[in-house]
Design a protein around this motif. Sequence first.
Motif, short mmCIF file in Angstrom:
data_model
loop_
_atom_site.label_atom_id
_atom_site.label_comp_id
_atom_site.label_asym_id
_atom_site.label_seq_id
_atom_site.Cartn_x
_atom_site.Cartn_y
_atom_site.Cartn_z
N CYS A 66 38.38 62.83 65.41
CA CYS A 66 37.91 62.16 65.94
C CYS A 66 38.60 60.84 65.19
O CYS A 66 38.67 60.45 63.60
CB CYS A 66 36.07 62.05 64.27
N SER A 67 39.05 59.97 66.21
CA SER A 67 39.10 58.83 65.86
C SER A 67 38.12 57.75 66.39
O SER A 67 37.77 57.76 67.61
CB SER A 67 40.44 58.98 66.78
N TYR A 68 38.73 56.55 65.47
CA TYR A 68 37.66 55.00 66.10
C TYR A 68 38.22 54.24 65.76
O TYR A 68 39.48 53.96 65.55
CB TYR A 68 36.50 55.47 64.51
N THR A 69 37.61 53.32 66.60
CA THR A 69 38.01 51.64 66.92
C THR A 69 36.65 50.66 65.64
O THR A 69 35.82 51.20 67.30
CB THR A 69 38.81 51.41 68.21
N VAL A 70 36.48 50.53 64.75
CA VAL A 70 35.09 49.55 65.55
C VAL A 70 35.60 49.31 63.85
O VAL A 70 36.39 48.80 63.07
CB VAL A 70 34.12 51.05 64.36
N SER A 71 34.63 47.71 63.88
CA SER A 71 35.47 47.01 62.62
C SER A 71 34.04 46.96 61.18
O SER A 71 32.78 47.16 61.98
CB SER A 71 34.44 45.10 63.26
N GLY A 72 35.08 47.38 60.42
CA GLY A 72 34.49 47.33 59.23
C GLY A 72 33.39 48.64 58.93
O GLY A 72 31.95 48.67 59.42
N LEU A 73 34.09 49.92 58.81
CA LEU A 73 33.48 51.41 59.39
C LEU A 73 32.94 50.19 57.95
O LEU A 73 32.76 50.84 56.53
CB LEU A 73 34.26 52.12 58.95
N ARG A 74 31.13 51.56 58.17
CA ARG A 74 30.08 51.43 57.22
C ARG A 74 29.42 53.06 57.34
O ARG A 74 28.56 54.03 56.49
CB ARG A 74 28.84 50.36 57.81
N GLY A 75 30.82 53.57 57.33
CA GLY A 75 30.28 55.42 57.51
C GLY A 75 30.64 56.05 58.53
O GLY A 75 31.31 55.62 59.53
N LEU A 76 31.12 57.06 59.06
CA LEU A 76 31.10 57.90 58.85
C LEU A 76 30.73 59.35 59.67
O LEU A 76 31.03 59.81 58.45
CB LEU A 76 33.08 58.53 60.03
N PHE A 77 30.00 59.67 60.34
CA PHE A 77 29.18 61.23 60.24
C PHE A 77 29.63 61.99 60.99
O PHE A 77 30.08 61.95 62.06
CB PHE A 77 27.40 60.63 61.14
N TRP A 78 29.65 63.32 60.87
CA TRP A 78 29.79 64.43 61.31
C TRP A 78 28.41 65.33 62.04
O TRP A 78 27.73 65.36 60.41
CB TRP A 78 30.65 65.52 60.91
N TYR A 79 27.88 65.42 62.66
CA TYR A 79 26.65 66.34 63.59
C TYR A 79 27.25 68.20 64.05
O TYR A 79 27.99 67.91 65.28
CB TYR A 79 25.91 65.56 64.42
N ARG A 80 26.49 68.86 64.06
CA ARG A 80 26.67 70.06 64.76
C ARG A 80 25.62 70.08 65.44
O ARG A 80 24.14 70.00 65.55
CB ARG A 80 26.52 71.36 63.57
N GLN A 81 26.22 70.73 66.76
CA GLN A 81 24.90 71.04 67.28
C GLN A 81 25.01 71.98 68.76
O GLN A 81 25.64 72.30 69.01
CB GLN A 81 24.56 69.59 69.13
N ASP A 82 23.63 72.67 68.47
CA ASP A 82 23.96 74.16 69.20
C ASP A 82 23.28 73.59 70.20
O ASP A 82 22.39 72.73 70.77
CB ASP A 82 22.76 75.13 68.92
N PRO A 83 23.13 74.16 71.50
CA PRO A 83 23.18 74.39 72.82
C PRO A 83 20.90 74.40 72.64
O PRO A 83 20.59 74.68 72.26
CB PRO A 83 23.08 75.19 73.81
N GLY A 84 20.90 73.20 73.10
CA GLY A 84 19.54 72.54 73.62
C GLY A 84 18.85 72.35 72.60
O GLY A 84 17.39 72.39 72.44
N LYS A 85 19.51 71.66 71.41
CA LYS A 85 19.04 71.76 70.19
C LYS A 85 19.33 70.06 69.27
O LYS A 85 20.26 69.44 70.87
CB LYS A 85 19.71 72.98 69.00
N GLY A 86 18.78 69.98 68.99
CA GLY A 86 18.94 67.80 68.46
C GLY A 86 20.09 68.25 67.26
O GLY A 86 20.42 69.62 66.19
N PRO A 87 21.32 67.31 66.79
CA PRO A 87 21.46 67.53 66.30
C PRO A 87 21.97 67.81 65.02
O PRO A 87 20.63 67.14 64.36
CB PRO A 87 22.98 66.34 66.16
#
Lengths: 111, 111
Positions: A23-44
């Motif tokens: 996961c690469s990101y370009t954002v000013s002043g990172l305030r956290g990076l979040f990982w989620y898992r998502q199964d088909p048809g479900k919420g993260p």
Amino acid sequence: EDQVTQSPEALRLQEGESSSLNCSYTVSGLRGLFWYRQDPGKGPEFLFTLYSAGEEKEKERLKATLTKKESFLHITAPKPEDSATYLCAVPRTNSGYALNFGKGTSLLVTP
Amino acid sequence: EPEVTQTPSHQVTQMGQEVILRCVPISNHLYFYWYRQILGQKVEFLVSFYNNEISEKSEIFDDQFSVERPDGSNFTLKIRSTKLEDSAMYFCASELRNEQYFGPGTRLTVT
């Protein structure tokens, strides 16, 4: 504009074959990076939050790491039940904690 | 373990009709969010809500959308006049200590 880019788009592994998602990101002043898992048809489903370069977090066969420009989700000896889409997200710039998601990596682990 | 719940799981409506999607956030959480995910696309932020008012909204969240917390437990998203392009999965999330927990989603189909 904030950007979150995940690679590869799709990954097929054999059971037990370790690999990493990026996961690469370009954002000013990172305030956290979040990982989620998502199964088909479900919420993260929340996995990890990382706040500073060098930080690592682990959960079962998953380990997330963070540098100044990217994060990796390492999957060690995956099992078929690890098959899912893995999403990376960062807070939007000039925002509270509304998240800007990447498109995800679709992981398939075959027996 | 506490979780976010959403009803209905699937809503089918005709173009131009109003729909209300319902969410029950986790009880001690203070920030609430709505996101949507069009089939095959990434999860997109719609609106955040704190202390009984909107704290942030995206460019997607136009005058056709509104949110409300009518009592101490429910959090609703209303779409006044649905369009075909509103067809998507709608996710509610609640946040504690910068970590957002998502509900299972409502699949909205506009015909």
